[in-house]
Design a protein around this motif. Structure first.
Motif, mmCIF file in Angstrom:
data_model
loop_
_atom_site.group_PDB
_atom_site.id
_atom_site.type_symbol
_atom_site.label_atom_id
_atom_site.label_comp_id
_atom_site.label_asym_id
_atom_site.label_seq_id
_atom_site.Cartn_x
_atom_site.Cartn_y
_atom_site.Cartn_z
ATOM 1 N N GLY A 12 -1.460 3.290 -8.966
ATOM 2 C CA GLY A 12 -2.017 4.562 -9.416
ATOM 3 C C GLY A 12 -1.180 5.711 -8.880
ATOM 4 N N ALA A 13 -1.836 6.651 -8.196
ATOM 5 C CA ALA A 13 -1.122 7.812 -7.644
ATOM 6 C C ALA A 13 -0.646 7.569 -6.224
ATOM 7 C CB ALA A 13 -2.040 9.031 -7.686
ATOM 8 N N VAL A 14 -0.893 6.377 -5.678
ATOM 9 C CA VAL A 14 -0.584 6.110 -4.276
ATOM 10 C C VAL A 14 0.707 5.301 -4.149
ATOM 11 C CG1 VAL A 14 -1.375 5.004 -2.147
ATOM 12 C CG2 VAL A 14 -3.015 6.168 -3.635
ATOM 13 N N HIS A 15 1.625 5.803 -3.346
ATOM 14 C CA HIS A 15 2.847 5.082 -3.003
ATOM 15 C C HIS A 15 2.658 4.479 -1.617
ATOM 16 C CE1 HIS A 15 5.383 6.845 -6.277
ATOM 17 N NE2 HIS A 15 4.417 7.751 -6.223
ATOM 18 N N PHE A 16 2.939 3.194 -1.476
ATOM 19 C CA PHE A 16 2.761 2.574 -0.164
ATOM 20 C C PHE A 16 4.034 1.867 0.268
ATOM 21 C CE2 PHE A 16 0.980 -0.171 -3.411
ATOM 22 C CZ PHE A 16 1.223 -1.490 -3.037
ATOM 23 N N HIS A 17 4.271 1.911 1.579
ATOM 24 C CA HIS A 17 5.554 1.519 2.147
ATOM 25 C C HIS A 17 5.339 0.734 3.431
ATOM 26 C CE1 HIS A 17 5.561 5.543 0.317
ATOM 27 N NE2 HIS A 17 6.811 5.353 -0.064
ATOM 28 N N LEU A 18 6.211 -0.232 3.682
ATOM 29 C CA LEU A 18 6.210 -0.952 4.946
ATOM 30 C C LEU A 18 7.606 -0.829 5.548
ATOM 31 C CD1 LEU A 18 4.518 -2.751 6.861
ATOM 32 C CD2 LEU A 18 5.496 -4.732 5.687
ATOM 33 N N LEU A 19 7.667 -0.297 6.766
ATOM 34 C CA LEU A 19 8.936 -0.061 7.459
ATOM 35 C C LEU A 19 8.936 -0.797 8.775
ATOM 36 C CD1 LEU A 19 7.714 3.058 6.454
ATOM 37 C CD2 LEU A 19 10.197 3.332 6.422
ATOM 38 N N ARG A 20 10.156 -1.030 9.310
ATOM 39 C CA ARG A 20 10.281 -1.665 10.609
ATOM 40 C C ARG A 20 11.143 -0.786 11.510
ATOM 41 N NH1 ARG A 20 11.458 -7.671 10.246
ATOM 42 N NH2 ARG A 20 13.312 -6.980 9.143
ATOM 43 N N ALA A 21 10.728 -0.701 12.783
ATOM 44 C CA ALA A 21 11.483 0.081 13.752
ATOM 45 C C ALA A 21 12.767 -0.658 14.107
ATOM 46 C CB ALA A 21 10.654 0.299 15.012
ATOM 47 N N THR A 55 14.438 3.556 11.421
ATOM 48 C CA THR A 55 13.568 2.588 10.754
ATOM 49 C C THR A 55 14.291 2.055 9.526
ATOM 50 O OG1 THR A 55 12.462 4.121 9.233
ATOM 51 C CG2 THR A 55 11.511 3.891 11.444
ATOM 52 N N GLU A 56 13.840 0.901 9.054
ATOM 53 C CA GLU A 56 14.325 0.378 7.782
ATOM 54 C C GLU A 56 13.135 0.135 6.870
ATOM 55 O OE1 GLU A 56 16.000 -3.545 7.793
ATOM 56 O OE2 GLU A 56 14.841 -4.179 9.545
ATOM 57 N N LEU A 57 13.312 0.445 5.589
ATOM 58 C CA LEU A 57 12.270 0.236 4.601
ATOM 59 C C LEU A 57 12.313 -1.224 4.157
ATOM 60 C CD1 LEU A 57 10.064 1.452 2.771
ATOM 61 C CD2 LEU A 57 11.882 1.983 1.123
ATOM 62 N N LEU A 58 11.241 -1.957 4.419
ATOM 63 C CA LEU A 58 11.187 -3.376 4.074
ATOM 64 C C LEU A 58 10.626 -3.607 2.678
ATOM 65 C CD1 LEU A 58 9.760 -4.774 7.437
ATOM 66 C CD2 LEU A 58 12.155 -4.757 6.698
ATOM 67 N N ARG A 59 9.556 -2.896 2.357
ATOM 68 C CA ARG A 59 8.883 -3.076 1.070
ATOM 69 C C ARG A 59 8.287 -1.740 0.656
ATOM 70 N NH1 ARG A 59 10.670 -7.480 2.294
ATOM 71 N NH2 ARG A 59 9.699 -9.552 2.059
ATOM 72 N N THR A 82 6.046 -1.264 19.098
ATOM 73 C CA THR A 82 6.813 -2.216 19.891
ATOM 74 C C THR A 82 8.219 -2.327 19.311
ATOM 75 O OG1 THR A 82 6.073 -4.027 18.480
ATOM 76 C CG2 THR A 82 4.769 -3.584 20.462
ATOM 77 N N ASP A 83 9.124 -2.964 20.034
ATOM 78 C CA ASP A 83 10.451 -3.235 19.480
ATOM 79 C C ASP A 83 10.289 -4.103 18.236
ATOM 80 O OD1 ASP A 83 11.581 -1.863 21.571
ATOM 81 O OD2 ASP A 83 11.985 -3.651 22.764
ATOM 82 N N GLY A 84 10.812 -3.622 17.123
ATOM 83 C CA GLY A 84 10.658 -4.353 15.875
ATOM 84 C C GLY A 84 9.289 -4.205 15.239
ATOM 85 N N GLY A 85 8.460 -3.300 15.789
ATOM 86 C CA GLY A 85 7.136 -3.068 15.226
ATOM 87 C C GLY A 85 7.215 -2.471 13.833
ATOM 88 N N MET A 86 6.122 -2.577 13.092
ATOM 89 C CA MET A 86 6.100 -2.138 11.696
ATOM 90 C C MET A 86 5.180 -0.949 11.498
ATOM 91 S SD MET A 86 6.304 -5.641 9.541
ATOM 92 C CE MET A 86 7.177 -7.067 10.216
ATOM 93 N N LEU A 87 5.535 -0.155 10.511
ATOM 94 C CA LEU A 87 4.810 1.061 10.172
ATOM 95 C C LEU A 87 4.455 1.000 8.697
ATOM 96 C CD1 LEU A 87 3.995 3.925 11.276
ATOM 97 C CD2 LEU A 87 6.210 4.725 10.434
ATOM 98 N N TYR A 88 3.158 1.095 8.401
ATOM 99 C CA TYR A 88 2.691 1.126 7.014
ATOM 100 C C TYR A 88 2.285 2.549 6.682
ATOM 101 C CZ TYR A 88 -0.438 0.603 3.019
ATOM 102 O OH TYR A 88 -1.035 0.744 1.792
ATOM 103 N N ILE A 89 2.751 3.050 5.545
ATOM 104 C CA ILE A 89 2.478 4.436 5.159
ATOM 105 C C ILE A 89 2.014 4.497 3.716
ATOM 106 C CG2 ILE A 89 3.494 6.717 4.762
ATOM 107 C CD1 ILE A 89 5.488 6.114 6.999
ATOM 108 N N GLU A 90 0.899 5.214 3.492
ATOM 109 C CA GLU A 90 0.494 5.582 2.139
ATOM 110 C C GLU A 90 0.766 7.070 1.958
ATOM 111 O OE1 GLU A 90 -3.415 4.434 0.847
ATOM 112 O OE2 GLU A 90 -3.229 2.435 1.731
#
Length: 200
Positions: A186-195, A177-181, A158-166
């Motif tokens: 451990g070996a996993v990098h996790f990210h929260l982005l917004r459209a 997109t913008e990286l919010l957090r 959606t407009d302003g929707g968020m994307l979580y990525i491991e």
């Protein structure tokens, strides 16, 4: 969430047999982790961090949100969203044994806001008519899944929707997109982005 790695790149860590839902109406519910190749559920601490971020960014309002868990596996991320009271959590998973386990859990919890789909995440996204406030991407590592699925995932927001990525390494924010957090466990990098909206 599942993450199948090529045999040469497999982690030495064995996946736990159970993880638990951290918060919401199903708090402390154990989630069975099937003995499937390289099944890697998102750890409790990572999910707690993610949903603390979302709680802050959404002002504690989950009830109007539609969420897609594109690589559901154990269902840890999708059921966590359902537990917080999202309007709908769609869990997509290719392995039929995993989807059968997810369906059993949905029935046991009476989680009417959970929709389980057996199929390929990229195919589902390409055909999906719905738009999502949050798309959760925890794809298999080492198989270039992110590059293959990101365009469709971004289109589904959606407009302003968020994307979580491991991912196995830090990622840069894709176009529009913008990286919010972001964090690492451990070996996993996790990210929260917004459209971001397209500029004229």
């Amino acid at each position: 969430m599942p993450s199948s790695r090529p045999s040469a790149a497999r982690s030495h860590r064995t996946a736990p047999h159970k993880v638990r839902i951290i918060g919401g109406r199903y708090k402390r519910t154990p989630l069975p982790v099937l003995d499937l190749p390289d099944l890697r559920p998102t750890p409790d601490r990572v999910r707690e961090t993610l949903f603390n971020w979302l709680n802050h960014l959404w002002g504690g309002e989950f009830s109007d949100k539609i969420v897609l868990d594109a690589f559901a596996g154990s269902g840890a991320l999708g059921f966590e969203a359902a537990s917080r009271g999202v309007a709908e959590a769609v869990l997509v998973e290719t392995d039929r044994r995993a989807t059968a386990s997810l369906e059993e859990l949905r029935t046991r919890l009476g989680a009417s806001n959970v929709n389980i789909v057996t199929g390929d995440a990229r195919t589902y996204l390409a055909r999906a008519a719905a738009r999502y406030d949050l798309v959760l991407l925890d794809p298999p590592f080492g198989q270039d899944w992110l590059n293959r699925i990101l365009p469709a995932a971004l289109q589904a927001l959606t407009d302003g929707g968020m994307l979580y990525i491991e991912a196995e390494a830090p990622i840069s924010a894709p176009s529009r997109t913008e990286l919010l957090r972001q964090d690492k466990a451990g070996a996993v990098h996790f990210h929260l982005l917004r459209a971001l909206p397209e500029t004229a």
